[in-house]
Design a protein around this motif. Sequence first.
Motif, mmCIF file in Angstrom:
data_model
loop_
_atom_site.group_PDB
_atom_site.id
_atom_site.type_symbol
_atom_site.label_atom_id
_atom_site.label_comp_id
_atom_site.label_asym_id
_atom_site.label_seq_id
_atom_site.Cartn_x
_atom_site.Cartn_y
_atom_site.Cartn_z
ATOM 1 N N ILE B 7 42.261 37.657 48.543
ATOM 2 C CA ILE B 7 41.827 38.835 47.749
ATOM 3 C C ILE B 7 40.603 38.482 46.907
ATOM 4 O O ILE B 7 39.637 39.239 46.833
ATOM 5 N N GLU B 8 40.661 37.299 46.339
ATOM 6 C CA GLU B 8 39.532 36.845 45.499
ATOM 7 C C GLU B 8 38.262 36.742 46.319
ATOM 8 O O GLU B 8 37.167 37.114 45.838
ATOM 9 N N GLU B 9 38.404 36.229 47.547
ATOM 10 C CA GLU B 9 37.244 36.071 48.416
ATOM 11 C C GLU B 9 36.639 37.429 48.755
ATOM 12 O O GLU B 9 35.416 37.606 48.728
ATOM 13 N N ILE B 10 37.532 38.390 49.035
ATOM 14 C CA ILE B 10 37.053 39.750 49.365
ATOM 15 C C ILE B 10 36.305 40.333 48.159
ATOM 16 O O ILE B 10 35.219 40.902 48.276
ATOM 17 N N LYS B 11 36.919 40.129 47.003
ATOM 18 C CA LYS B 11 36.296 40.655 45.766
ATOM 19 C C LYS B 11 34.901 40.049 45.571
ATOM 20 O O LYS B 11 33.950 40.752 45.204
ATOM 21 N N GLU B 19 26.129 43.845 44.458
ATOM 22 C CA GLU B 19 25.481 43.254 43.280
ATOM 23 C C GLU B 19 26.172 43.663 41.980
ATOM 24 O O GLU B 19 25.547 44.066 40.998
ATOM 25 N N LEU B 20 27.508 43.587 42.044
ATOM 26 C CA LEU B 20 28.292 43.956 40.852
ATOM 27 C C LEU B 20 28.462 42.712 39.968
ATOM 28 O O LEU B 20 28.537 41.597 40.487
ATOM 29 N N PRO B 21 28.545 42.853 38.658
ATOM 30 C CA PRO B 21 28.725 41.675 37.811
ATOM 31 C C PRO B 21 30.076 40.999 38.072
ATOM 32 O O PRO B 21 31.121 41.662 38.047
ATOM 33 N N LEU B 26 35.557 39.837 39.180
ATOM 34 C CA LEU B 26 36.424 38.661 39.373
ATOM 35 C C LEU B 26 37.115 38.223 38.090
ATOM 36 O O LEU B 26 37.834 37.234 38.064
ATOM 37 N N ASN B 27 36.852 38.944 37.023
ATOM 38 C CA ASN B 27 37.437 38.645 35.720
ATOM 39 C C ASN B 27 37.102 37.210 35.276
ATOM 40 O O ASN B 27 37.934 36.512 34.712
ATOM 41 N N VAL B 61 38.921 30.170 34.667
ATOM 42 C CA VAL B 61 38.363 29.032 35.412
ATOM 43 C C VAL B 61 38.772 27.682 34.830
ATOM 44 O O VAL B 61 38.402 26.640 35.333
ATOM 45 N N GLY B 62 39.494 27.677 33.764
ATOM 46 C CA GLY B 62 39.916 26.429 33.130
ATOM 47 C C GLY B 62 39.776 26.502 31.625
ATOM 48 O O GLY B 62 39.572 27.588 31.055
#
Lengths: 391, 94
Positions: B7-11, B19-21, B26-27, B61-62
Amino acid sequence: MLIVKLWHYIRGYVIINIKGRHLERVINLIHHNNILIWDIVKVDSGKIKARIELKDYKQVIEISNRLSCEVEIIRKSGMTLWKWRLQTRKFFAVAFILVLLAVYIISSMVITIEVQTETSIDEANILKELEELGLKSWVLKNNLNMNEIEAEFLKNHKEIDFMNIEINGTKITIDIVASEESQKIYDKSIPVDLIASKDGIIKDMLIINGTSNVEIDQKVKKGDLLVKGEVVTQKVEESPEITYIHAMAKIMAQTSYDKDYEIRKYKVIDEEDYKFNRVLHIGGLVINFHNGEKNYYYESNEEQRLKILGNELPIKIDKIKYYAKENCIDKSKEELEDEVKDKAKEEFNKIGQVQNIEINSSTVNNNVYKYKISITIIEEISEEQKIDKEE
Amino acid sequence: MGKKDKIEEIKENISDIFELPKEITLNLPKITIIGNVQVRIENHKGIIEYNDDKIRINSKVGIMIVTGENLLIRNIIKEEVVIEGNIINVTIDE
């Protein structure tokens, strides 16, 4: 940021200390509960200082208690606290309103009246008359009709040309200008004599109408008859007949004046480069704010007196304008005398023809020379005077 | 590759195409640093550690570590945390 601060102030906020071991968790929980918390500062390892809105205080205490943390208020601030403060300080609130009311009432009253006049009428009399017209201290400004007072006052005083009442806060300044004594000029059909308007020695005469009563080089005093407004006619075998006419002549006389002039001892290189020194006088105590340096040229002195409700306090400030010495050059004696003569010439050429200027004496004070001078001029001295035929 | 990763990859692909932020689609956390005086972190997940020389903030991301001197949290809301002070270093510990 100022808007944000203002927003917080309007809504009211509390500065708190949170003590405990799980402070990060407290912060996380607070913001997870949609509570606004800002300016978080770590005071020491077990204590943070932060600001929260007043309405969230109870919720923050609950959250802190859950994590065994303690909350203490350092300070409350904001507009919402006013209501609470006013409720607990009723006397203060009443006193505050009374003070506001008193300030409003006092500021809408006339407290001091100052008269600025060069007329012969005594200031006290002017104030007394104005009091009768309703203009006095401690009356409401709105109840006064200044135009009416001005008109009424001018009606009673024909010798006054102009009057202006200016309201400046609680102070009223009245400017009064007296009408200048103008020379009476009569119609050509009215018989008049010409008399001397001042003392002098007649130097030249040009008579158009009338009979001369004086001669060249004759000394005359103010009021002496110069030209008679009459013509004597005599027919053969008849007694002389006097016809009164409107005398017309140009009588030039030498008159002298004594006058004092003040001339600055020095020339200033840059007129704009002046400084001020303030000397404070409190009773007998004199405090000079100047650095003690005497190396300057005095220019002028302005005295400022402190007043409360029109009463002078024993405090005054001397505001001394001066130029630094390096900005000035001393004038020579000739330069000073030329300057005073030029000054006199400029003034007296408007009246007549300047003949002679003599310097009688000079004194120096505060870098200013005071010259006493005599000026001799040739000027027209005739003045019309109506002939009283009954005499 | 798990379902979540897919899902993340598709997003990510969609946001690349349109060209979406990415911080929205992806939050991901968005970090803005102003000179060495302010760090603004959007899309954070809470504070882990707070000291006047080090602040650790959790994110997708950490853990983000902000080190510096006299650090203070100027503002913290659900989406954003603003840190001020003499910022020396900002790192992401994955």
